[in-house]
Design a protein around this motif. Structure first.
Motif, mmCIF file in Angstrom:
data_model
loop_
_atom_site.group_PDB
_atom_site.id
_atom_site.type_symbol
_atom_site.label_atom_id
_atom_site.label_comp_id
_atom_site.label_asym_id
_atom_site.label_seq_id
_atom_site.Cartn_x
_atom_site.Cartn_y
_atom_site.Cartn_z
ATOM 1 N N PHE A 1 0.818 -1.213 0.000
ATOM 2 C CA PHE A 1 0.000 0.000 0.000
ATOM 3 C C PHE A 1 0.856 1.269 0.000
ATOM 4 O O PHE A 1 0.324 2.370 -0.082
ATOM 5 C CB PHE A 1 -0.936 0.010 1.210
ATOM 6 C CG PHE A 1 -2.084 -0.947 1.078
ATOM 7 C CD1 PHE A 1 -3.281 -0.553 0.499
ATOM 8 C CD2 PHE A 1 -1.966 -2.256 1.519
ATOM 9 C CE1 PHE A 1 -4.338 -1.436 0.363
ATOM 10 C CE2 PHE A 1 -3.015 -3.141 1.393
ATOM 11 C CZ PHE A 1 -4.207 -2.743 0.812
ATOM 12 N N SER B 1 -1.150 -9.853 -8.008
ATOM 13 C CA SER B 1 -1.397 -9.462 -6.617
ATOM 14 C C SER B 1 -2.172 -10.512 -5.826
ATOM 15 O O SER B 1 -3.279 -10.895 -6.192
ATOM 16 C CB SER B 1 -2.156 -8.138 -6.561
ATOM 17 O OG SER B 1 -2.509 -7.825 -5.231
ATOM 18 N N LEU C 1 -7.136 -7.719 -0.295
ATOM 19 C CA LEU C 1 -7.764 -6.395 -0.347
ATOM 20 C C LEU C 1 -9.036 -6.299 0.482
ATOM 21 O O LEU C 1 -9.355 -5.225 1.007
ATOM 22 C CB LEU C 1 -8.062 -6.011 -1.797
ATOM 23 C CG LEU C 1 -6.866 -5.690 -2.689
ATOM 24 C CD1 LEU C 1 -7.331 -5.268 -4.067
ATOM 25 C CD2 LEU C 1 -5.974 -4.623 -2.073
ATOM 26 N N VAL D 1 -12.638 0.285 1.397
ATOM 27 C CA VAL D 1 -12.718 0.529 -0.045
ATOM 28 C C VAL D 1 -11.825 1.685 -0.509
ATOM 29 O O VAL D 1 -11.133 1.550 -1.520
ATOM 30 C CB VAL D 1 -14.187 0.724 -0.488
ATOM 31 C CG1 VAL D 1 -14.271 1.233 -1.921
ATOM 32 C CG2 VAL D 1 -14.958 -0.578 -0.349
ATOM 33 N N ARG E 1 -8.968 2.649 0.539
ATOM 34 C CA ARG E 1 -7.576 2.171 0.480
ATOM 35 C C ARG E 1 -7.375 1.226 -0.704
ATOM 36 O O ARG E 1 -6.325 1.215 -1.329
ATOM 37 C CB ARG E 1 -7.193 1.449 1.777
ATOM 38 C CG ARG E 1 -6.878 2.408 2.896
ATOM 39 C CD ARG E 1 -6.109 1.755 4.011
ATOM 40 N NE ARG E 1 -4.710 1.577 3.669
ATOM 41 C CZ ARG E 1 -3.853 0.844 4.364
ATOM 42 N NH1 ARG E 1 -4.250 0.229 5.457
ATOM 43 N NH2 ARG E 1 -2.594 0.727 3.986
ATOM 44 N N ARG E 2 -8.380 0.432 -1.021
ATOM 45 C CA ARG E 2 -8.292 -0.482 -2.171
ATOM 46 C C ARG E 2 -8.196 0.309 -3.472
ATOM 47 O O ARG E 2 -7.417 -0.033 -4.360
ATOM 48 C CB ARG E 2 -9.523 -1.391 -2.228
ATOM 49 C CG ARG E 2 -9.725 -2.279 -1.030
ATOM 50 C CD ARG E 2 -10.964 -3.131 -1.253
ATOM 51 N NE ARG E 2 -11.663 -3.379 -0.003
ATOM 52 C CZ ARG E 2 -12.881 -3.879 0.079
ATOM 53 N NH1 ARG E 2 -13.566 -4.143 -1.034
ATOM 54 N NH2 ARG E 2 -13.438 -4.097 1.253
ATOM 55 N N PHE F 1 -4.840 1.849 -3.702
ATOM 56 C CA PHE F 1 -3.888 0.779 -4.009
ATOM 57 C C PHE F 1 -3.809 0.547 -5.521
ATOM 58 O O PHE F 1 -2.732 0.569 -6.118
ATOM 59 C CB PHE F 1 -4.321 -0.497 -3.281
ATOM 60 C CG PHE F 1 -3.624 -1.751 -3.718
ATOM 61 C CD1 PHE F 1 -2.375 -2.094 -3.210
ATOM 62 C CD2 PHE F 1 -4.224 -2.617 -4.626
ATOM 63 C CE1 PHE F 1 -1.739 -3.264 -3.597
ATOM 64 C CE2 PHE F 1 -3.592 -3.779 -5.030
ATOM 65 C CZ PHE F 1 -2.345 -4.101 -4.516
ATOM 66 N N GLN G 1 -5.707 -9.670 -9.771
ATOM 67 C CA GLN G 1 -5.942 -9.680 -8.325
ATOM 68 C C GLN G 1 -6.801 -10.887 -7.951
ATOM 69 O O GLN G 1 -7.838 -11.122 -8.548
ATOM 70 C CB GLN G 1 -6.654 -8.385 -7.905
ATOM 71 C CG GLN G 1 -7.102 -8.339 -6.463
ATOM 72 C CD GLN G 1 -5.934 -8.265 -5.502
ATOM 73 O OE1 GLN G 1 -5.043 -7.435 -5.655
ATOM 74 N NE2 GLN G 1 -5.932 -9.133 -4.491
ATOM 75 N N THR H 1 -9.216 -12.761 -5.175
ATOM 76 C CA THR H 1 -10.098 -12.446 -4.049
ATOM 77 C C THR H 1 -11.018 -13.628 -3.806
ATOM 78 O O THR H 1 -11.169 -14.501 -4.668
ATOM 79 C CB THR H 1 -10.902 -11.152 -4.316
ATOM 80 O OG1 THR H 1 -11.528 -10.736 -3.109
ATOM 81 C CG2 THR H 1 -11.946 -11.354 -5.399
ATOM 82 N N PRO I 1 -13.089 -6.586 -5.550
ATOM 83 C CA PRO I 1 -12.767 -5.878 -4.308
ATOM 84 C C PRO I 1 -12.553 -4.378 -4.522
ATOM 85 O O PRO I 1 -12.629 -3.601 -3.576
ATOM 86 C CB PRO I 1 -11.486 -6.562 -3.822
ATOM 87 C CG PRO I 1 -10.891 -7.190 -5.031
ATOM 88 C CD PRO I 1 -12.039 -7.527 -5.938
ATOM 89 N N VAL I 2 -12.296 -3.990 -5.763
ATOM 90 C CA VAL I 2 -12.145 -2.571 -6.110
ATOM 91 C C VAL I 2 -13.312 -2.217 -7.028
ATOM 92 O O VAL I 2 -13.402 -2.727 -8.145
ATOM 93 C CB VAL I 2 -10.795 -2.300 -6.803
ATOM 94 C CG1 VAL I 2 -10.629 -0.820 -7.091
ATOM 95 C CG2 VAL I 2 -9.641 -2.822 -5.955
#
Length: 196
Positions: free
Chosen positions: A104, A123, A127, A132, A134-135, A138, A154, A156, A162-163
């Protein structure tokens, strides 16, 4: 075969211990499956001439798949937050650029490589353990490190990206649902849109 099973068991024990010690830093109780890892590594363009960035390398299951994809160890930068995983990765992959740091805060973590551009980013950062905003930040910061149109892949374990889409300068694409993972994994791609 016996050696492979033994190594897998050792990875699962190490991963579980990491999860017990730092549940927010580890996304699952067991490591990513080799099937999922290969699928994630498949987004890499080995002909681009650019290095690859791996975030949240854990025990190295995805690292191994990236190398098997054809990326030279010297062209792989594997970032991991947990010191115990870092020492394991350095021992297991001595020629890979293993970096201890915070995904991050790439400006600090990669401060010794300020101008390095990567082909793509793989990645395993959990996350969903973060809010949210911060995601989104990121993804935006990671995309600054790769050419427009190239992906972050990514992993998950939730049903949705997640984003969230339409919250920044990136596109969201569902890449795969891998049943042969515990728990089953969703893979998402994030890209900086190409400007015409």
């Amino acid at each position: 075969m016996r050696k492979a099973l033994s190594q897998r068991f050792d990875e699962e024990i190490r991963f579980f211990k990491g999860w017990i010690d730092k549940p927010r830093a580890v996304g699952s109780v067991v490591p990513t499956s080799s099937v999922t890892a290969r699928r994630m590594a498949s987004v890499i363009d080995t002909g681009s001439g650019l290095p690859v960035l791996e975030l949240g390398a854990g025990t190295g299951v995805i690292t191994k798949a990236i190398l098997e994809r054809g990326v030279k160890p010297e062209d792989l930068y594997s970032l991991e937050y947990a010191p115990e995983f870092v020492s394991h990765l350095k021992q297991r992959f001595p020629r890979v650029n293993v970096i201890e740091g915070d995904a991050f805060d790439l400006d600090t973590t990669l401060s010794h490589l300020p101008d390095l551009v990567f082909d793509s980013v793989v990645s395993g950062v959990p996350l969903l353990n973060f809010p949210v905003p911060r995601r989104i930040a990121f993804v935006e910061h990671v995309l600054d490190r790769i050419p427009a149109g190239r992906p972050i892949v990514q992993i998950t374990y939730g049903p949705m990206s997640p984003v969230p889409p339409r919250r920044g300068n990136y596109t969201v694409e569902h890449y795969d649902f891998v049943v042969r993972n515990l728990p089953p994994a969703q893979l998402w791609l994030y890209r900086r849109p190409l400007t015409s």
